[in-house]
Design a protein around this motif. Structure first.
Motif, PDB file in Angstrom:
ATOM      1  N   LEU A  70      -4.808 -22.012  -2.457  1.00 13.43           N
ATOM      2  CA  LEU A  70      -4.589 -20.715  -3.118  1.00 13.43           C
ATOM      3  C   LEU A  70      -4.250 -19.703  -2.030  1.00 13.43           C
ATOM      4  CD1 LEU A  70      -4.824 -18.871  -5.631  1.00 13.43           C
ATOM      5  CD2 LEU A  70      -7.223 -18.568  -5.054  1.00 13.43           C
ATOM      6  N   THR A  71      -3.118 -19.033  -2.171  1.00 12.38           N
ATOM      7  CA  THR A  71      -2.637 -18.132  -1.129  1.00 12.38           C
ATOM      8  C   THR A  71      -2.369 -16.741  -1.687  1.00 12.38           C
ATOM      9  OG1 THR A  71      -1.563 -20.000  -0.047  1.00 12.38           O
ATOM     10  CG2 THR A  71      -0.862 -17.811   0.637  1.00 12.38           C
ATOM     11  N   THR A  72      -2.794 -15.726  -0.936  1.00 12.85           N
ATOM     12  CA  THR A  72      -2.535 -14.328  -1.295  1.00 12.85           C
ATOM     13  C   THR A  72      -1.806 -13.663  -0.145  1.00 12.85           C
ATOM     14  OG1 THR A  72      -4.592 -14.257  -2.570  1.00 12.85           O
ATOM     15  CG2 THR A  72      -3.585 -12.135  -1.977  1.00 12.85           C
ATOM     16  N   ILE A  73      -0.691 -13.038  -0.442  1.00 11.93           N
ATOM     17  CA  ILE A  73       0.055 -12.285   0.568  1.00 11.93           C
ATOM     18  C   ILE A  73       0.022 -10.818   0.156  1.00 11.93           C
ATOM     19  CG2 ILE A  73       2.311 -11.898   1.634  1.00 11.93           C
ATOM     20  CD1 ILE A  73       2.886 -14.890   1.044  1.00 11.93           C
ATOM     21  N   GLU A  74      -0.493  -9.972   1.055  1.00  8.43           N
ATOM     22  CA  GLU A  74      -0.548  -8.540   0.771  1.00  8.43           C
ATOM     23  C   GLU A  74       0.294  -7.785   1.797  1.00  8.43           C
ATOM     24  OE1 GLU A  74      -4.917  -7.424  -0.497  1.00  8.43           O
ATOM     25  OE2 GLU A  74      -4.910  -9.090   0.936  1.00  8.43           O
ATOM     26  N   LEU A  75       1.000  -6.778   1.314  1.00 13.40           N
ATOM     27  CA  LEU A  75       1.855  -5.984   2.193  1.00 13.40           C
ATOM     28  C   LEU A  75       1.366  -4.542   2.197  1.00 13.40           C
ATOM     29  CD1 LEU A  75       5.326  -7.314   0.926  1.00 13.40           C
ATOM     30  CD2 LEU A  75       3.933  -8.203   2.809  1.00 13.40           C
ATOM     31  N   PHE A  76       1.126  -4.026   3.390  1.00 18.03           N
ATOM     32  CA  PHE A  76       0.679  -2.643   3.538  1.00 18.03           C
ATOM     33  C   PHE A  76       1.679  -1.892   4.394  1.00 18.03           C
ATOM     34  CE2 PHE A  76      -3.402  -3.529   1.692  1.00 18.03           C
ATOM     35  CZ  PHE A  76      -3.715  -4.821   2.084  1.00 18.03           C
ATOM     36  N   GLY A  77       2.218  -0.798   3.857  1.00 17.10           N
ATOM     37  CA  GLY A  77       3.125   0.016   4.652  1.00 17.10           C
ATOM     38  C   GLY A  77       2.333   0.750   5.717  1.00 17.10           C
ATOM     39  N   GLU A  78       2.784   0.664   6.963  1.00 16.16           N
ATOM     40  CA  GLU A  78       2.135   1.387   8.052  1.00 16.16           C
ATOM     41  C   GLU A  78       3.220   2.003   8.911  1.00 16.16           C
ATOM     42  OE1 GLU A  78      -0.634  -1.216  10.009  1.00 16.16           O
ATOM     43  OE2 GLU A  78      -2.074  -1.050   8.350  1.00 16.16           O
ATOM     44  N   GLY A  79       3.322   3.328   8.838  1.00 15.23           N
ATOM     45  CA  GLY A  79       4.426   4.001   9.524  1.00 15.23           C
ATOM     46  C   GLY A  79       5.725   3.491   8.962  1.00 15.23           C
ATOM     47  N   ASN A  80       6.614   3.047   9.846  1.00 20.63           N
ATOM     48  CA  ASN A  80       7.895   2.511   9.392  1.00 20.63           C
ATOM     49  C   ASN A  80       7.842   1.008   9.187  1.00 20.63           C
ATOM     50  OD1 ASN A  80       9.201   4.983   9.425  1.00 20.63           O
ATOM     51  ND2 ASN A  80       9.637   4.822  11.624  1.00 20.63           N
ATOM     52  N   GLY A  81       6.685   0.452   9.391  1.00 20.17           N
ATOM     53  CA  GLY A  81       6.592  -1.007   9.352  1.00 20.17           C
ATOM     54  C   GLY A  81       5.676  -1.489   8.247  1.00 20.17           C
ATOM     55  N   THR A  82       5.335  -2.750   8.322  1.00 19.56           N
ATOM     56  CA  THR A  82       4.526  -3.398   7.301  1.00 19.56           C
ATOM     57  C   THR A  82       3.476  -4.268   7.968  1.00 19.56           C
ATOM     58  OG1 THR A  82       6.414  -3.523   5.791  1.00 19.56           O
ATOM     59  CG2 THR A  82       4.555  -4.992   5.332  1.00 19.56           C
ATOM     60  N   ARG A  83       2.257  -4.136   7.504  1.00 21.23           N
ATOM     61  CA  ARG A  83       1.225  -5.099   7.901  1.00 21.23           C
ATOM     62  C   ARG A  83       1.104  -6.107   6.773  1.00 21.23           C
ATOM     63  NH1 ARG A  83      -4.578  -4.966   7.351  1.00 21.23           N
ATOM     64  NH2 ARG A  83      -4.337  -2.891   6.480  1.00 21.23           N
ATOM     65  N   LEU A  84       1.291  -7.359   7.141  1.00 18.04           N
ATOM     66  CA  LEU A  84       1.194  -8.440   6.164  1.00 18.04           C
ATOM     67  C   LEU A  84      -0.119  -9.166   6.397  1.00 18.04           C
ATOM     68  CD1 LEU A  84       3.930 -11.044   5.228  1.00 18.04           C
ATOM     69  CD2 LEU A  84       1.655 -11.803   5.894  1.00 18.04           C
TER      70      LEU A  84
END
Lengths: 156, 113
Positions: free
Chosen positions: A102-116
């Protein structure tokens, strides 16, 4: 007679990308993009890849690696555009199901980039992923021991 | 990966015995002489030595004789084949996410849409 076992493992991987969440999400959603970074990597020979990126959709991959046929079938359970993807998949070596995950991928906008943030729970079945037969009791013990040895030296 | 089968078998065999597990547990807290290892176990020194031979054959334990004292220590890297095949899944995804990073760094015109 098959030795039955289920070994559980959970891990979290984080990455920061110099791209917006929309672009990162697109790399998962767009089959041509996904093909380029996910499917065609690592020296695997791809025999079959089908993608259906929607809740309830399936993604199917079959390829060969070091003489072994590996197949993965994923089903998507939750998709929030630019934010979250949740899917479950099983993996086969030949005809043997070696794991379910079971896999969860979350994307968080940080500044101009993304924390995955990539979180996965794996259940490895019947020791297929390791080579060789083994004793049931020792398996669990070995995991507990490995965890124990990985800790900082001791109390007492 | 095929060669790891024999190694894994020896490690599992070594840990299948409760006395040997006790010895490994003791050694994970620091090295010890054979007699120190024998102390909490209800067996002869010869019995302990026999168990030690199994542990050394598995690669989990190493020992060294200096003068009349044989000192034993744990070799935790012997467990890595097991941790490895569990860890391979994570490593595989790490590589995939690295490739995603390379893909995202390509000029957008080359990313196909």
């Amino acid at each position: 007679m098959t030795d039955r076992s289920a070994i559980h493992s959970t891990f979290v991987i984080e990455r920061t990308y110099d791209a917006s969440p929309a672009r990162v999400f697109a790399a998962f959603e767009d089959p041509e993009a996904k093909n380029r970074w996910f499917v065609n990597g690592d020296g695997w020979g791809t025999e079959n890849y089908q993608a259906d990126f929607r809740v309830g959709g399936y993604e199917i991959y079959r390829g060969t690696h070091e003489g072994m046929v590996v197949s993965m079938e994923s089903r998507y359970y939750d998709i929030v555009p630019n934010e979250r993807i949740v899917f479950a998949y099983d993996m086969h070596f030949g005809d043997d199901r070696i794991s379910v995950s079971l896999t969860t991928i979350e994307l968080f906008g940080e500044g101009n980039g993304t924390r995955l943030v990539f979180t996965e729970h794996d259940t490895f079945l019947d020791g297929h992923e390791a080579v060789g037969p083994r004793e049931e009791g020792s398996k669990q013990l070995l995991e507990a021991l490995a965890a124990e040895l990985a800790r900082k030296p001791a109390q007492k | 990966m095929l060669n790891q089968g024999a190694t894994l078998d020896r490690v599992f065999q070594a840990l299948a015995d409760p006395s040997r597990r006790a010895m490994v547990e003791r050694l994970s807290r620091g090295s010890a002489s054979v007699s120190e290892l024998a102390r909490p176990l209800d067996m002869t020194l010869a019995g302990v030595v026999q168990h030690l031979q199994v542990l050394e054959a598995s690669g989990l334990v190493r020992s060294e004789k200096v003068g009349r004292v044989r000192t034993c220590r744990i070799e935790p890297s012997a467990l890595t084949p097991v941790e490895q095949w569990i860890g391979e899944r994570r490593t595989s995804w790490e590589r995939g996410l690295d490739r995603l990073g390379e893909f995202l760094n390509e000029p957008e015109s080359e990313q196909g849409k």
